[in-house]
Write a protein that holds these residues in place. Structure first.
Motif, mmCIF file in Angstrom:
data_model
loop_
_atom_site.group_PDB
_atom_site.id
_atom_site.type_symbol
_atom_site.label_atom_id
_atom_site.label_comp_id
_atom_site.label_asym_id
_atom_site.label_seq_id
_atom_site.Cartn_x
_atom_site.Cartn_y
_atom_site.Cartn_z
ATOM 1 N N TRP A 190 0.821 -1.210 0.000
ATOM 2 C CA TRP A 190 0.000 0.000 0.000
ATOM 3 C C TRP A 190 0.856 1.261 0.000
ATOM 4 N N TYR A 250 -5.894 8.162 -1.716
ATOM 5 C CA TYR A 250 -5.280 6.896 -2.127
ATOM 6 C C TYR A 250 -6.018 6.282 -3.313
ATOM 7 N N THR A 279 -7.270 2.796 -4.573
ATOM 8 C CA THR A 279 -7.510 1.479 -3.980
ATOM 9 C C THR A 279 -7.822 0.419 -5.035
ATOM 10 N N GLN A 339 -7.912 3.555 5.303
ATOM 11 C CA GLN A 339 -6.455 3.589 5.143
ATOM 12 C C GLN A 339 -5.827 4.649 6.040
ATOM 13 N N CYS A 351 -6.905 -0.894 2.047
ATOM 14 C CA CYS A 351 -5.881 -1.159 3.051
ATOM 15 C C CYS A 351 -6.522 -1.147 4.435
#
Lengths: 389, 389
Positions: free
Chosen positions: B23, B35, B37, B58, B370
C-alpha cells in the motif's frame, strides 16, 4: 444450414409441457391474487414477496400466449389473476409502479425502478389485446407516457449520484423502449410510435455503440463517448444481444435490411466477445478493458442471457441467411439445453457458475419469474417455423 | 495447544514485508492526495475513483500503525495524505460523508451510506491520537454524534422502503458501534461511552441473537423476532464473527468473563455453521432456512471473512483457553494462507470462488482497500504475543 425441423419439436415440448405447466401449477396465489415467483426446483414456494417486474412479466406472458398461441380461458384467467392484483396494489399515489409488495399487496419498496413501469405497461398492453377492456389500454398508455416523462432521471429522488460530476446515460431504458413501443403500437398514436422508434434506433445503434471496439456499451457519456470508469467500462453481453433482436424486429417492421444486417453483425461480434473460451457459455458481465468488474457474479452463466442470444442468432439467420448465425444457435443450444433445462420438474435453472454447474437449483426468485424462458422459446419457435425445413 | 511461536514470524513478515509495503508503494495519489484502492495484482492502478470507506480506513490503518507499532514519519505522512484529502473533499454541506469521490475530490455518490461516516470518525479519532491535533478530534466527535442522530434511519431520503410495511433493524450499525465507541473512547465523555457500550452489547448479544438456532442474524423485527423474508433469513458468518471479537474486546474492557465466554461460544457455533464442508472456507452469505440467498456471490470465500474469523478464534482462545478455538484458528490459517496470500506481489487476493480459486487477482477495488488484512494481522499478532509460547 440449420436443420430447423429438428428443433421445433424440442422447443414446442419444452414450452408446452415443461415451462408453462410449471408456472400454471406453482405460481398462482389463490388467496391474495398475483403470483409466487420464489419457487424451488420442484415448485415449492420459499418466499412470498411480490416483485412488480415479475408480476407484470407473468401477466404479459399469459396474455401473449392467449393472444398468439391459443385462446385458452385458463391462460386468460391466470393473466387476470396477476393484473387484478397489480391494478389494485401496484401503483403509488403519483401513479408510479412500486418495486415490490408483500404477499397481501402492501407496498414494500418504493417506485425507484422505472423497469417496473416498463413491464407493467407491456403487461396491460398485451392484456388489452386479449380482452379489449379499455381500462387496461388506459393503464398501459398512462404508464408509457409517465416512463417517457421520467426517462431523463428514472430514479427520481432515489438517484444517489451527485448531479453534474459524472453524467452518464444508461442503455437499459432506451433498449427496453425499442421493444415496448412495438408492443404498444396498437395503443399509441402512430406519430408517437414513429418518433420513439427513431429515437430508440439512434440511441441503441449510434450512441451506445463503440466504433473502436465494435461493442455495445452499458453506460456512456452524454456525447456517446467511452467513460473510463467502472460504469463506463461495463459490458453485459446478454443485454446487448437482447437489444440486437429488438432492433431486428424494428428493422423488420420498417423493412430496413441494412439495419437488420448491422444488428446481426453486432450480435455476432458480441457472441464471440462474450463467450467463455475456457468453460463455454456467455459471461454475465465483462469489463471493456479486461479489469475485474465490480459485480462478483460477473463470470456466472445466466439463463436469460443464453435464451436472448439464441433468439438473436435465429432472427439474424432468418433475415440475413448468415451461416455464422446458424452455427452460433447450435453452439448456444448445445451449451444451454443440458445445463439449464430441467426435464424432471420443468422450467429452467437460472444461475450457473462459470464451470456450468448450478449455483442453486431454484426456478425463480427476486429477478427470475415466468418470462424469459417462455418468451424466448415462443420467439425462437416463430422463427424456426419460418426457416426452410 | 496452539504453538503461537510458530505463527508470530509468519504474521510479522506478512504484515511488515508484504502488506504494508504494497500500500505504501502503490496507493498514494501524489497529485490530488488520498489513495488509489483499485489496484491489480501487481499494484497497477486500474481505476481512480475514491471510496470514502476505503480512504478513511487507510487513514486509520496508517495512524494505528504509527500509534501502536512504530512512530515512523512516513506512516504519519501517509495517513495525513488521506486525511487532508478527506477533510477537504469528503463531506457534504450537512456534514455527512459522501460515498465516493472522483480522483480530484469532486463528489460522485451522495452521503447515503452511514458506514462512510463510521470509518471517517474512526480514522480521525486514530489520527488525533497520532498528532494531538484538536481539529481531528473535533471531526471524529462531530461525525460520531451525527451517526448517533442518524442511526434510526441511516439512509435518510435514500431509504427506498415504504415506512411501516416491514420494519426491520439491521445488524451492521450496532455492530460497528461496538468497535467505534472503544476506538473513540479517549475523545468522548465517559457517560456517552458507557451508555453506547451498554446499548451495543444488548443489541448485538440479545436483539440479533436467535435463541432457537444459536445464530446471529443480519436483520430482525423491531421486537427482535425472526422475519421469514429474504432479509430476515440472511446470515453473514464473517459479520457475526467480526462482531464477536468486538464483543470480546468490550468484555475485556469491562472485565466481564461471562460476556467473553458467550461471545466465544457464539463464534464457535458460527464457525461451524458457516464452514463449507465440501470445499472448505467460510461462506459469504447463507439463508437461515437453507434457501437460495438473493446474493449471487453467496458461496464465494472472501478475504476479510477469514481474517476476522482468525482474530475471533485467537481472542476466544486467549480469554477462555478453549481448545476448539485453537483448532479453528489452525483450520482457518491452513485454508486462508495458501489461497489468499500473495508472496510474489504482497497484499491478499480478495475473492475466491467456492472451490478456493481466485475470482480475479486484483488486490483492491470498490470494497477492498488497506484495512482488513493489516488490521487482522496486527490484531492476531497482539494476541499471539500474549499466548503462552
Amino acid at each position: 444450414m440449420l436443420n430447423a425441423g429438428q428443433y421445433i419439436p424440442v422447443f414446442t415440448k419444452e414450452l408446452n409441457e415443461r415451462v408453462i405447466p410449471f408456472w400454471e401449477r406453482h405460481s398462482p396465489d389463490r388467496e391474495y391474487g398475483g403470483y409466487f415467483t420464489c419457487l424451488l426446483r420442484d415448485g415449492q414456494v420459499y418466499d412470498t414477496d411480490k416483485f412488480i417486474w415479475l408480476q407484470a412479466r407473468q401477466v404479459w406472458t399469459f396474455s401473449k400466449l392467449y393472444n398468439n398461441q391459443e385462446q385458452r380461458q385458463e391462460w386468460l384467467d391466470l393473466a387476470l389473476l396477476g393484473a387484478n392484483f397489480l391494478e389494485k396494489h401496484g401503483r403509488d399515489e403519483a401513479g408510479n409502479w412500486y418495486f415490490s409488495l408483500r404477499q397481501d399487496g402492501q407496498p414494500l419498496v418504493q417506485a425507484y425502478n422505472i423497469f417496473s413501469d416498463c413491464f407493467a405497461s407491456m403487461a396491460f398492453g398485451q392484456l388489452y389485446q386479449a380482452t379489449g377492456t379499455e381500462r387496461y389500454a388506459s393503464i398501459a398508455r398512462t404508464t408509457f407516457s409517465r416512463i417517457l416523462e421520467r426517462q431523463d432521471n428514472p430514479k427520481g429522488k432515489y438517484n444517489k449520484l451527485v448531479p453534474g460530476t459524472r453524467p452518464l446515460m444508461g442503455f437499459s431504458l432506451p433498449m427496453i423502449l425499442c421493444n415496448l413501443c412495438l408492443e404498444l403500437e396498437p395503443l399509441l398514436e402512430s406519430d408517437l410510435v414513429e418518433t420513439t422508434i427513431d429515437h430508440c434506433i439512434h440511441t441503441v445503434m449510434d450512441t451506445f455503440y463503440d466504433d473502436e471496439s465494435g461493442l455495445v456499451l452499458e453506460n456512456v457519456k452524454p456525447d456517446g463517448k467511452l467513460s473510463d470508469t467502472f460504469e463506463g467500462r461495463l459490458l453485459n453481453p446478454g443485454h446487448a444481444l437482447e437489444a440486437m433482436w429488438f432492433i431486428m424486429d424494428l428493422g423488420e417492421r420498417r423493412d430496413d435490411q441494412e439495419l437488420i444486417r448491422q444488428a446481426t453483425d453486432r450480435a455476432l461480434f458480441m457472441l464471440d466477445y462474450g463467450w467463455d473460451k475456457q468453460a463455454g457459455g456467455l459471461f454475465y458481465f465483462l469489463d471493456r478493458k479486461g479489469y475485474p468488474p465490480q459485480q462478483l457474479e460477473w463470470d456466472q452463466k445466466l439463463w436469460w442471457v443464453h435464451l436472448e442470444a439464441m433468439e438473436a442468432a435465429l432472427k439474424g439467420l432468418r433475415h440475413t441467411g448468415d451461416e455464422r448465425c446458424a452455427q452460433w444457435f447450435v453452439q448456444l443450444y448445445d451449451y444451454a439445453w443440458p445445463r439449464f433445462s430441467d426435464p424432471e420438474y420443468g422450467e429452467w435453472f437460472g444461475y450457473l457458475k462459470r464451470d456450468g454447474t448450478p449455483l442453486h437449483t431454484a426456478k425463480g426468485g427476486k429477478w427470475k419469474g415466468c418470462f424469459h424462458v417462455p418468451r424466448a422459446l415462443w420467439g425462437c419457435l416463430e422463427v424456426l417455423k419460418k426457416l426452410p425445413a
